[in-house]
Write a protein that holds these residues in place. Structure first.
Motif, PDB file in Angstrom:
ATOM      1  N   LEU A  27       0.796  -1.219   0.000  1.00  0.00           N
ATOM      2  CA  LEU A  27       0.000   0.000   0.000  1.00  0.00           C
ATOM      3  C   LEU A  27       0.830   1.271   0.000  1.00  0.00           C
ATOM      4  O   LEU A  27       0.381   2.299  -0.485  1.00  0.00           O
ATOM      5  N   GLU A  28       2.049   1.238   0.538  1.00  0.00           N
ATOM      6  CA  GLU A  28       2.856   2.450   0.685  1.00  0.00           C
ATOM      7  C   GLU A  28       3.010   3.239  -0.609  1.00  0.00           C
ATOM      8  O   GLU A  28       2.833   4.450  -0.613  1.00  0.00           O
ATOM      9  N   PRO A  29       3.320   2.594  -1.753  1.00  0.00           N
ATOM     10  CA  PRO A  29       3.506   3.392  -2.961  1.00  0.00           C
ATOM     11  C   PRO A  29       2.221   3.995  -3.507  1.00  0.00           C
ATOM     12  O   PRO A  29       2.260   4.821  -4.392  1.00  0.00           O
ATOM     13  N   CYS A  30       1.066   3.600  -2.974  1.00  0.00           N
ATOM     14  CA  CYS A  30      -0.203   4.007  -3.559  1.00  0.00           C
ATOM     15  C   CYS A  30      -0.629   5.418  -3.190  1.00  0.00           C
ATOM     16  O   CYS A  30      -1.493   5.985  -3.829  1.00  0.00           O
ATOM     17  N   GLY A  31      -0.070   5.976  -2.139  1.00  0.00           N
ATOM     18  CA  GLY A  31      -0.404   7.347  -1.775  1.00  0.00           C
ATOM     19  C   GLY A  31      -1.746   7.485  -1.105  1.00  0.00           C
ATOM     20  O   GLY A  31      -2.139   6.658  -0.301  1.00  0.00           O
ATOM     21  N   VAL A  32      -2.490   8.533  -1.473  1.00  0.00           N
ATOM     22  CA  VAL A  32      -3.723   8.881  -0.784  1.00  0.00           C
ATOM     23  C   VAL A  32      -4.933   8.238  -1.430  1.00  0.00           C
ATOM     24  O   VAL A  32      -4.824   7.501  -2.384  1.00  0.00           O
ATOM     25  N   GLY A  33      -6.108   8.563  -0.926  1.00  0.00           N
ATOM     26  CA  GLY A  33      -7.343   8.047  -1.488  1.00  0.00           C
ATOM     27  C   GLY A  33      -7.765   6.750  -0.832  1.00  0.00           C
ATOM     28  O   GLY A  33      -7.515   6.522   0.343  1.00  0.00           O
ATOM     29  N   SER A  34      -8.396   5.905  -1.613  1.00  0.00           N
ATOM     30  CA  SER A  34      -8.916   4.643  -1.088  1.00  0.00           C
ATOM     31  C   SER A  34      -7.823   3.772  -0.502  1.00  0.00           C
ATOM     32  O   SER A  34      -8.028   3.094   0.498  1.00  0.00           O
ATOM     33  N   MET A  35      -6.664   3.757  -1.128  1.00  0.00           N
ATOM     34  CA  MET A  35      -5.596   2.924  -0.608  1.00  0.00           C
ATOM     35  C   MET A  35      -5.118   3.439   0.749  1.00  0.00           C
ATOM     36  O   MET A  35      -4.741   2.656   1.605  1.00  0.00           O
ATOM     37  N   ALA A  36      -5.171   4.747   0.958  1.00  0.00           N
ATOM     38  CA  ALA A  36      -4.815   5.281   2.268  1.00  0.00           C
ATOM     39  C   ALA A  36      -5.835   4.813   3.297  1.00  0.00           C
ATOM     40  O   ALA A  36      -5.480   4.516   4.436  1.00  0.00           O
ATOM     41  N   LEU A  37      -7.098   4.709   2.901  1.00  0.00           N
ATOM     42  CA  LEU A  37      -8.116   4.185   3.809  1.00  0.00           C
ATOM     43  C   LEU A  37      -7.857   2.717   4.099  1.00  0.00           C
ATOM     44  O   LEU A  37      -8.074   2.255   5.221  1.00  0.00           O
ATOM     45  N   ALA A  38      -7.377   1.982   3.111  1.00  0.00           N
ATOM     46  CA  ALA A  38      -7.010   0.585   3.349  1.00  0.00           C
ATOM     47  C   ALA A  38      -5.877   0.508   4.362  1.00  0.00           C
ATOM     48  O   ALA A  38      -5.825  -0.408   5.189  1.00  0.00           O
ATOM     49  N   SER A  39      -4.978   1.479   4.332  1.00  0.00           N
ATOM     50  CA  SER A  39      -3.896   1.525   5.322  1.00  0.00           C
ATOM     51  C   SER A  39      -4.461   1.749   6.723  1.00  0.00           C
ATOM     52  O   SER A  39      -3.998   1.140   7.694  1.00  0.00           O
ATOM     53  N   VAL A  40      -5.454   2.628   6.835  1.00  0.00           N
ATOM     54  CA  VAL A  40      -6.087   2.867   8.125  1.00  0.00           C
ATOM     55  C   VAL A  40      -6.752   1.582   8.614  1.00  0.00           C
ATOM     56  O   VAL A  40      -6.628   1.208   9.786  1.00  0.00           O
ATOM     57  N   ALA A  41      -7.428   0.868   7.722  1.00  0.00           N
ATOM     58  CA  ALA A  41      -8.061  -0.402   8.092  1.00  0.00           C
ATOM     59  C   ALA A  41      -7.017  -1.405   8.560  1.00  0.00           C
ATOM     60  O   ALA A  41      -7.218  -2.124   9.538  1.00  0.00           O
ATOM     61  N   THR A  42      -5.889  -1.452   7.875  1.00  0.00           N
ATOM     62  CA  THR A  42      -4.809  -2.358   8.252  1.00  0.00           C
ATOM     63  C   THR A  42      -4.279  -2.026   9.642  1.00  0.00           C
ATOM     64  O   THR A  42      -4.020  -2.915  10.456  1.00  0.00           O
ATOM     65  N   ILE A  43      -4.138  -0.753   9.927  1.00  0.00           N
ATOM     66  CA  ILE A  43      -3.671  -0.321  11.253  1.00  0.00           C
ATOM     67  C   ILE A  43      -4.674  -0.744  12.326  1.00  0.00           C
ATOM     68  O   ILE A  43      -4.287  -1.205  13.399  1.00  0.00           O
ATOM     69  N   LEU A  44      -5.970  -0.618  12.030  1.00  0.00           N
ATOM     70  CA  LEU A  44      -6.982  -1.034  12.997  1.00  0.00           C
ATOM     71  C   LEU A  44      -6.885  -2.531  13.283  1.00  0.00           C
ATOM     72  O   LEU A  44      -7.001  -2.963  14.435  1.00  0.00           O
ATOM     73  N   ILE A  45      -6.661  -3.329  12.235  1.00  0.00           N
ATOM     74  CA  ILE A  45      -6.501  -4.773  12.425  1.00  0.00           C
ATOM     75  C   ILE A  45      -5.279  -5.037  13.292  1.00  0.00           C
ATOM     76  O   ILE A  45      -5.314  -5.840  14.228  1.00  0.00           O
ATOM     77  N   GLU A  46      -4.186  -4.358  12.976  1.00  0.00           N
ATOM     78  CA  GLU A  46      -2.954  -4.555  13.737  1.00  0.00           C
ATOM     79  C   GLU A  46      -3.140  -4.162  15.199  1.00  0.00           C
ATOM     80  O   GLU A  46      -2.671  -4.858  16.107  1.00  0.00           O
ATOM     81  N   GLU A  47      -3.840  -3.067  15.445  1.00  0.00           N
ATOM     82  CA  GLU A  47      -4.054  -2.625  16.824  1.00  0.00           C
ATOM     83  C   GLU A  47      -4.932  -3.600  17.590  1.00  0.00           C
ATOM     84  O   GLU A  47      -4.743  -3.803  18.784  1.00  0.00           O
ATOM     85  N   ASP A  48      -5.889  -4.217  16.912  1.00  0.00           N
ATOM     86  CA  ASP A  48      -6.704  -5.239  17.557  1.00  0.00           C
ATOM     87  C   ASP A  48      -5.826  -6.400  17.997  1.00  0.00           C
ATOM     88  O   ASP A  48      -5.965  -6.915  19.102  1.00  0.00           O
ATOM     89  N   ARG A  49      -4.894  -6.802  17.151  1.00  0.00           N
ATOM     90  CA  ARG A  49      -3.972  -7.896  17.490  1.00  0.00           C
ATOM     91  C   ARG A  49      -3.027  -7.470  18.622  1.00  0.00           C
ATOM     92  O   ARG A  49      -2.746  -8.249  19.517  1.00  0.00           O
ATOM     93  N   ASN A  50      -2.550  -6.238  18.574  1.00  0.00           N
ATOM     94  CA  ASN A  50      -1.670  -5.759  19.642  1.00  0.00           C
ATOM     95  C   ASN A  50      -2.400  -5.741  20.985  1.00  0.00           C
ATOM     96  O   ASN A  50      -1.834  -6.107  22.009  1.00  0.00           O
ATOM     97  N   ARG A  51      -3.650  -5.318  20.971  1.00  0.00           N
ATOM     98  CA  ARG A  51      -4.439  -5.282  22.199  1.00  0.00           C
ATOM     99  C   ARG A  51      -4.619  -6.700  22.749  1.00  0.00           C
ATOM    100  O   ARG A  51      -4.473  -6.931  23.943  1.00  0.00           O
ATOM    101  N   ALA A  52      -4.878  -7.656  21.876  1.00  0.00           N
ATOM    102  CA  ALA A  52      -5.047  -9.045  22.311  1.00  0.00           C
ATOM    103  C   ALA A  52      -3.757  -9.567  22.934  1.00  0.00           C
ATOM    104  O   ALA A  52      -3.783 -10.263  23.947  1.00  0.00           O
ATOM    105  N   ARG A  53      -2.602  -9.216  22.335  1.00  0.00           N
ATOM    106  CA  ARG A  53      -1.319  -9.657  22.881  1.00  0.00           C
ATOM    107  C   ARG A  53      -1.034  -8.978  24.217  1.00  0.00           C
ATOM    108  O   ARG A  53      -0.548  -9.600  25.150  1.00  0.00           O
ATOM    109  N   LEU A  54      -1.346  -7.697  24.305  1.00  0.00           N
ATOM    110  CA  LEU A  54      -1.073  -6.931  25.515  1.00  0.00           C
ATOM    111  C   LEU A  54      -1.814  -7.507  26.718  1.00  0.00           C
ATOM    112  O   LEU A  54      -1.262  -7.656  27.793  1.00  0.00           O
ATOM    113  N   TYR A  55      -3.074  -7.835  26.514  1.00  0.00           N
ATOM    114  CA  TYR A  55      -3.883  -8.332  27.617  1.00  0.00           C
ATOM    115  C   TYR A  55      -3.922  -9.850  27.689  1.00  0.00           C
ATOM    116  O   TYR A  55      -4.524 -10.402  28.597  1.00  0.00           O
TER     117      TYR A  55
END
Length: 150
Positions: A27-55
């Motif tokens: 996704l990095e080379p794609c820049g802004v727009g929908s792909m940037a939203l996909a990056s936000v979605a990816t971060i949310l997935i990652e944070e869900d996994r981090n939260r599960a590991r933390l607790y």
């Protein structure tokens, strides 16, 4: 949960960062727009996994939300997703993931279609309404995050 049951779940959680790194690199080379939203979605997935590991508690994640975000990312990348892949990526047991997937389908958020060439396979995707709702949510979240970093 027995230690034997934890093995596959732990392996899946530990393997998730590799999957996310691969998505992020794509996704990095794609820049802004929908792909940037996909990056936000990816971060949310990652944070869900981090939260599960933390607790260290498997029952604080939300498999349905993780599936929806993963399907959004796949859709933005122009990829199709097999039902089994979506279920595994949710981080839940297959039975639990299938239950969530059936619920999402009954709510009109996902569409499941059988493979025309191999009836054993099925593909899942977001419905247009769900895609629009998730995109709107991610745009809102992206705007909020942008104001924090500005």
């Amino acid at each position: 949960m027995s230690g034997q049951d934890e093995g596959p779940r732990k392996a899946l959680r530990d393997g998730w960062p590799y999957f996310l790194d691969r998505i992020r690199q794509d996704l990095e080379p794609c820049g802004v727009g929908s792909m940037a939203l996909a990056s936000v979605a990816t971060i949310l997935i990652e944070e869900d996994r981090n939260r599960a590991r933390l607790y260290e508690a498997g029952n604080i994640s939300n498999p349905a939300w993780t599936m929806l975000l993963g399907l959004f990312v796949s859709g933005e990348r122009g990829e199709t997703t097999m039902v089994s892949t979506a279920c595994i990526a949710s981080g839940a047991s297959l039975a639990t993931a299938h239950r969530h997937l059936r619920r999402l389908e009954s709510l009109g958020l996902v569409s499941v279609a059988r493979d025309k060439n191999d009836r054993r396979r099925a593909y899942v995707s977001l419905t247009p309404g769900a895609n629009g709702a998730i995109k709107g949510h991610l745009m809102h979240l992206q705007a909020r995050l942008t104001t924090l970093t500005a």
